[in-house]
Write a protein that holds these residues in place. Structure first.
Motif, PDB file in Angstrom:
ATOM      1  N   TRP A 252      35.123  -6.352 -32.284  1.00 28.14           N
ATOM      2  CA  TRP A 252      33.821  -6.316 -31.630  1.00 28.14           C
ATOM      3  C   TRP A 252      32.884  -7.227 -32.404  1.00 28.14           C
ATOM      4  O   TRP A 252      32.828  -7.168 -33.640  1.00 28.14           O
ATOM      5  CB  TRP A 252      33.239  -4.898 -31.627  1.00 28.14           C
ATOM      6  N   THR A 253      32.131  -8.031 -31.693  1.00 26.04           N
ATOM      7  CA  THR A 253      31.116  -8.845 -32.348  1.00 26.04           C
ATOM      8  C   THR A 253      29.727  -8.376 -31.928  1.00 26.04           C
ATOM      9  O   THR A 253      29.541  -7.804 -30.856  1.00 26.04           O
ATOM     10  CB  THR A 253      31.270 -10.339 -31.992  1.00 26.04           C
ATOM     11  N   TYR A 254      28.779  -8.632 -32.798  1.00 23.25           N
ATOM     12  CA  TYR A 254      27.387  -8.339 -32.450  1.00 23.25           C
ATOM     13  C   TYR A 254      26.512  -9.467 -32.973  1.00 23.25           C
ATOM     14  O   TYR A 254      26.862 -10.167 -33.926  1.00 23.25           O
ATOM     15  CB  TYR A 254      26.948  -6.982 -33.008  1.00 23.25           C
ATOM     16  N   GLY A 255      25.391  -9.683 -32.298  1.00 22.67           N
ATOM     17  CA  GLY A 255      24.507 -10.763 -32.685  1.00 22.67           C
ATOM     18  C   GLY A 255      23.404 -10.964 -31.669  1.00 22.67           C
ATOM     19  O   GLY A 255      22.963 -10.004 -31.025  1.00 22.67           O
ATOM     20  N   LYS A 256      23.004 -12.220 -31.486  1.00 23.30           N
ATOM     21  CA  LYS A 256      21.879 -12.524 -30.607  1.00 23.30           C
ATOM     22  C   LYS A 256      22.296 -13.321 -29.372  1.00 23.30           C
ATOM     23  O   LYS A 256      21.449 -13.865 -28.668  1.00 23.30           O
ATOM     24  CB  LYS A 256      20.813 -13.303 -31.393  1.00 23.30           C
ATOM     25  N   ARG A 257      23.610 -13.374 -29.120  1.00 21.48           N
ATOM     26  CA  ARG A 257      24.114 -14.141 -27.986  1.00 21.48           C
ATOM     27  C   ARG A 257      24.743 -13.223 -26.946  1.00 21.48           C
ATOM     28  O   ARG A 257      25.382 -12.222 -27.300  1.00 21.48           O
ATOM     29  CB  ARG A 257      25.136 -15.170 -28.467  1.00 21.48           C
ATOM     30  N   LYS A 258      24.617 -13.594 -25.688  1.00 20.68           N
ATOM     31  CA  LYS A 258      25.167 -12.764 -24.620  1.00 20.68           C
ATOM     32  C   LYS A 258      26.696 -12.737 -24.639  1.00 20.68           C
ATOM     33  O   LYS A 258      27.303 -11.873 -24.000  1.00 20.68           O
ATOM     34  CB  LYS A 258      24.653 -13.251 -23.265  1.00 20.68           C
ATOM     35  N   SER A 259      27.304 -13.638 -25.376  1.00 19.89           N
ATOM     36  CA  SER A 259      28.759 -13.627 -25.512  1.00 19.89           C
ATOM     37  C   SER A 259      29.240 -12.549 -26.473  1.00 19.89           C
ATOM     38  O   SER A 259      30.435 -12.237 -26.523  1.00 19.89           O
ATOM     39  CB  SER A 259      29.255 -14.991 -25.994  1.00 19.89           C
ATOM     40  N   ASP A 260      28.318 -11.956 -27.241  1.00 17.10           N
ATOM     41  CA  ASP A 260      28.689 -10.884 -28.169  1.00 17.10           C
ATOM     42  C   ASP A 260      28.922  -9.579 -27.422  1.00 17.10           C
ATOM     43  O   ASP A 260      28.316  -9.324 -26.370  1.00 17.10           O
ATOM     44  CB  ASP A 260      27.590 -10.681 -29.219  1.00 17.10           C
ATOM     45  N   ASP A 261      29.767  -8.722 -27.975  1.00 14.58           N
ATOM     46  CA  ASP A 261      30.009  -7.405 -27.372  1.00 14.58           C
ATOM     47  C   ASP A 261      28.754  -6.542 -27.414  1.00 14.58           C
ATOM     48  O   ASP A 261      28.519  -5.718 -26.526  1.00 14.58           O
ATOM     49  CB  ASP A 261      31.158  -6.703 -28.097  1.00 14.58           C
ATOM     50  N   PHE A 262      27.971  -6.710 -28.462  1.00 16.25           N
ATOM     51  CA  PHE A 262      26.674  -6.028 -28.590  1.00 16.25           C
ATOM     52  C   PHE A 262      25.673  -7.122 -28.954  1.00 16.25           C
ATOM     53  O   PHE A 262      25.861  -7.823 -29.945  1.00 16.25           O
ATOM     54  CB  PHE A 262      26.701  -4.987 -29.717  1.00 16.25           C
ATOM     55  N   TYR A 263      24.620  -7.284 -28.150  1.00 21.92           N
ATOM     56  CA  TYR A 263      23.659  -8.316 -28.519  1.00 21.92           C
ATOM     57  C   TYR A 263      22.244  -7.772 -28.437  1.00 21.92           C
ATOM     58  O   TYR A 263      21.935  -6.863 -27.657  1.00 21.92           O
ATOM     59  CB  TYR A 263      23.833  -9.593 -27.698  1.00 21.92           C
ATOM     60  N   ILE A 264      21.419  -8.316 -29.313  1.00 23.47           N
ATOM     61  CA  ILE A 264      20.039  -7.859 -29.408  1.00 23.47           C
ATOM     62  C   ILE A 264      19.110  -8.925 -28.845  1.00 23.47           C
ATOM     63  O   ILE A 264      19.412 -10.121 -28.866  1.00 23.47           O
ATOM     64  CB  ILE A 264      19.644  -7.525 -30.860  1.00 23.47           C
ATOM     65  N   GLU A 265      17.970  -8.494 -28.345  1.00 29.88           N
ATOM     66  CA  GLU A 265      16.947  -9.413 -27.841  1.00 29.88           C
ATOM     67  C   GLU A 265      15.591  -8.727 -27.927  1.00 29.88           C
ATOM     68  O   GLU A 265      15.502  -7.502 -28.106  1.00 29.88           O
ATOM     69  CB  GLU A 265      17.249  -9.834 -26.398  1.00 29.88           C
ATOM     70  N   ASP A 266      14.545  -9.523 -27.832  1.00 26.61           N
ATOM     71  CA  ASP A 266      13.166  -9.014 -27.842  1.00 26.61           C
ATOM     72  C   ASP A 266      12.900  -8.132 -29.067  1.00 26.61           C
ATOM     73  O   ASP A 266      12.381  -7.012 -28.957  1.00 26.61           O
ATOM     74  CB  ASP A 266      12.876  -8.224 -26.562  1.00 26.61           C
ATOM     75  N   VAL A 267      13.261  -8.655 -30.240  1.00 28.32           N
ATOM     76  CA  VAL A 267      13.016  -7.895 -31.469  1.00 28.32           C
ATOM     77  C   VAL A 267      11.539  -7.935 -31.803  1.00 28.32           C
ATOM     78  O   VAL A 267      10.953  -9.007 -31.997  1.00 28.32           O
ATOM     79  CB  VAL A 267      13.835  -8.448 -32.643  1.00 28.32           C
ATOM     80  N   GLY A 268      10.912  -6.782 -31.834  1.00 27.04           N
ATOM     81  CA  GLY A 268       9.500  -6.675 -32.175  1.00 27.04           C
ATOM     82  C   GLY A 268       9.312  -6.009 -33.519  1.00 27.04           C
ATOM     83  O   GLY A 268      10.248  -5.847 -34.299  1.00 27.04           O
ATOM     84  N   ILE A 269       8.094  -5.617 -33.787  1.00 29.13           N
ATOM     85  CA  ILE A 269       7.790  -4.968 -35.064  1.00 29.13           C
ATOM     86  C   ILE A 269       8.392  -3.567 -35.114  1.00 29.13           C
ATOM     87  O   ILE A 269       8.877  -3.121 -36.162  1.00 29.13           O
ATOM     88  CB  ILE A 269       6.272  -4.898 -35.290  1.00 29.13           C
ATOM     89  N   TYR A 270       8.420  -2.897 -33.966  1.00 27.37           N
ATOM     90  CA  TYR A 270       8.838  -1.503 -33.966  1.00 27.37           C
ATOM     91  C   TYR A 270      10.114  -1.224 -33.166  1.00 27.37           C
ATOM     92  O   TYR A 270      10.654  -0.119 -33.247  1.00 27.37           O
ATOM     93  CB  TYR A 270       7.701  -0.626 -33.420  1.00 27.37           C
ATOM     94  N   SER A 271      10.599  -2.180 -32.396  1.00 29.52           N
ATOM     95  CA  SER A 271      11.763  -1.888 -31.557  1.00 29.52           C
ATOM     96  C   SER A 271      12.472  -3.181 -31.160  1.00 29.52           C
ATOM     97  O   SER A 271      11.958  -4.291 -31.383  1.00 29.52           O
ATOM     98  CB  SER A 271      11.345  -1.125 -30.298  1.00 29.52           C
ATOM     99  N   PHE A 272      13.648  -3.024 -30.571  1.00 32.19           N
ATOM    100  CA  PHE A 272      14.382  -4.161 -30.015  1.00 32.19           C
ATOM    101  C   PHE A 272      15.238  -3.652 -28.863  1.00 32.19           C
ATOM    102  O   PHE A 272      15.457  -2.445 -28.716  1.00 32.19           O
ATOM    103  CB  PHE A 272      15.256  -4.837 -31.083  1.00 32.19           C
ATOM    104  N   ASN A 273      15.698  -4.575 -28.046  1.00 32.31           N
ATOM    105  CA  ASN A 273      16.591  -4.221 -26.947  1.00 32.31           C
ATOM    106  C   ASN A 273      18.038  -4.517 -27.340  1.00 32.31           C
ATOM    107  O   ASN A 273      18.334  -5.565 -27.916  1.00 32.31           O
ATOM    108  CB  ASN A 273      16.236  -5.002 -25.680  1.00 32.31           C
ATOM    109  N   LEU A 274      18.913  -3.586 -27.019  1.00 27.37           N
ATOM    110  CA  LEU A 274      20.331  -3.723 -27.307  1.00 27.37           C
ATOM    111  C   LEU A 274      21.102  -3.668 -25.996  1.00 27.37           C
ATOM    112  O   LEU A 274      20.873  -2.779 -25.171  1.00 27.37           O
ATOM    113  CB  LEU A 274      20.794  -2.586 -28.237  1.00 27.37           C
ATOM    114  N   VAL A 275      21.997  -4.638 -25.830  1.00 27.34           N
ATOM    115  CA  VAL A 275      22.802  -4.709 -24.617  1.00 27.34           C
ATOM    116  C   VAL A 275      24.279  -4.602 -24.981  1.00 27.34           C
ATOM    117  O   VAL A 275      24.759  -5.313 -25.869  1.00 27.34           O
ATOM    118  CB  VAL A 275      22.545  -6.020 -23.848  1.00 27.34           C
ATOM    119  N   HIS A 276      24.981  -3.716 -24.284  1.00 27.67           N
ATOM    120  CA  HIS A 276      26.431  -3.585 -24.435  1.00 27.67           C
ATOM    121  C   HIS A 276      27.025  -3.364 -23.047  1.00 27.67           C
ATOM    122  O   HIS A 276      26.713  -2.357 -22.387  1.00 27.67           O
ATOM    123  CB  HIS A 276      26.797  -2.429 -25.360  1.00 27.67           C
TER     124      HIS A 276
END
Length: 484
Positions: A252-276
């Protein structure tokens, strides 16, 4: 356990008449007790072969060493790679205790402690008992045990695995622990690769050697074990590609790309979005910074591999209470926010200062840190450049001397300072440096102290304090607001 049975497990078959009962295993001659098997290890600072006589005097039943000659008055057995054999022997002697647990190994230059604590918390809240072996402390059977090494020596490690009745063991695995064969005799259900950046080159020599050492952790995975890899950075991508050729692993890979199995986006001061896959959730950041969003994702992925739904993990993390010395915060009476963090590499300092800078906004940001003696000199200039880039004022001081003269460390620090118009202040005494920053920083500013985190001071300083956080608390107590 009989000596011959143990030697047979190690594929050693010496010609010997006696077959003594082995009562324990050690590589420390002073800890030898009657009936123990002593391993003579050639280390960086000492050669265990010099202490063979002492081991026999203390009652060793036999000695295994790397010198191909008879040494000492008792049973001496020649073998190669005694570090590796010590670990295998300890595992076998304690009946391979790793088999009682689900095993998770976490490695990377930065973030091992944070990711391990986050995963441990998720497991705990879900009702899965979990041991934690790492830098800050060990946690076994719901009790805290003092930690002296990130990855304990092999005999201590096997004893801890034996004593633990926990369902899961979450281990920080350092490159030193891998290189010194401390984890031999263990296989893992999961291995997590966080990152690889400039550090420990005084030990490993090159980044290539450092990577090869870190990647070795994944050779300890069980068949069909899970490799969880951050794809950010060249080394994560390389490890991913190398492991994909092995059909017996789940990767499993994770990172900031949609090709990752788990990817993050919209990282703010208090939260972020996680897509799987088809699931998208908003995750409250348990600690600030994009790097901690990645660490959190690694923990969530590991928990999912253990059967915990992502939505459950997200909910559990809302009650996470923090980690000693990892972005640990205290607010002074004048509104200044003080952060204590363990960051001690260029990448770690860059990440934590970026998070502190976002927190400060338009407010002044003061940074206090120092270097350790007998450590990698090549990273120091980069760390100072990073501090000068982010900070309103940089205050350089000393960390552990590690046997070198204080003036030599200060001279090395001065030589590492880049020639720029924005120059740091050097204050020799660490507690004085912290007091200076806290006093000079305007009200409502941000002061960050990096390098030691929760570690106790090894040196004696001008103010009676035992750690960076204690120094801040001491300053706070001595500078109470005047009542009118």
């Amino acid at each position: 356990m009989k000596l011959k049975a143990l030697l047979n497990h190690l594929s050693i078959q010496p010609i010997m008449e006696d077959d003594p009962e082995i009562t324990g295993i050690t590589s420390h001659s002073k800890k030898v007790k009657p009936g123990n098997l002593f391993f003579a290890i050639s280390g960086v600072q000492a050669d265990g072969h010099q202490y063979i006589q002492e081991a026999f005097d203390n009652g060793a039943a036999a000695v295994i060493g790397e010198y191909d000659e008879n040494i000492g008055p008792g049973v001496y057995i020649y073998a190669e790679e005694t570090k590796r054999l010590l670990s295998l022997a300890a595992s076998y002697f304690y009946e391979e205790p790793y088999k009682k647990h689900k095993m998770t190994g976490v490695t990377g230059t930065n973030g091992k402690t944070t990711t391990s604590f986050l995963l441990h918390h998720i497991l705990y809240v879900h009702g899965i008992t979990s041991a934690l072996f790492g830098t800050v402390y060990h946690y076994i059977n719901s009790e805290i045990v003092k930690s002296s090494h990130t990855t304990p020596d092999p005999v201590t490690l096997q004893k801890m695995l034996l004593e633990s009745d926990d369902d899961v063991v979450v281990m920080e695995v350092s490159s030193h622990g891998i290189e010194q064969n401390r984890i031999d005799g263990i296989t893992y259900d999961q291995a997590i690769f966080l990152n690889l950046t400039h550090d420990h080159l005084d030990y490993h020599g090159t980044m290539e050697s450092y990577f090869l050492c870190k990647s070795k952790l994944f050779s300890y995975l069980k068949n069909k074990g899970t490799a969880i890899i951050c794809s950010e950075g060249e080394y994560g991508k390389r490890l991913r590609d190398e492991l994909r050729s092995k059909n017996d692993l789940q990767i499993w890979t994770y990172g900031k790309r949609k090709s990752d199995d788990f990817y993050i986006e919209d990282v703010g001061i208090y939260s972020f979005n996680l897509v799987h896959e088809t699931l998208q959730v908003t995750v409250s950041l348990p600690l600030p910074g994009e790097y901690n969003a990645l660490n959190t994702t690694a923990a969530i992925a590991a928990a999912l591999d253990y059967g915990i739904p992502i939505k459950n993990s997200v909910e559990y993390l809302k009650s996470f209470g923090g980690i000693p010395g990892r972005f640990e915060e205290i607010t002074l009476h004048n509104g200044t926010e003080v952060i204590v963090d363990y960051a001690h590499t260029p990448d770690g300092v860059s990440q934590v200062l970026e998070a502190a800078s976002k927190k400060a906004g338009e407010r002044p940001l003061y940074h206090v840190f120092g270097f350790r003696g007998n450590r990698d000199l090549s990273k120091r200039t980069d760390m100072i450049k990073i501090s000068l880039e982010y900070s309103t004022k940089t205050i350089l001081t000393v960390d552990d001397l590690n046997g070198i003269d204080r003036n030599q460390l200060l001279l090395e620090t001065e030589e590492a300072i880049p020639r720029t118009s924005h120059q740091p202040v050097i204050i020799e005494d660490r507690t004085d440096a912290i007091f200076f920053a806290l006093k000079e920083a305007p009200a409502n500013s941000v002061v960050i102290i990096t390098g030691k985190g929760p570690e106790k001071y090894k040196e004696t300083y001008n103010h009676p304090s035992m750690s960076d956080l204690a120094s801040v608390e001491l300053y706070q107590s001595l500078n109470k607001p005047t009542l009118i």
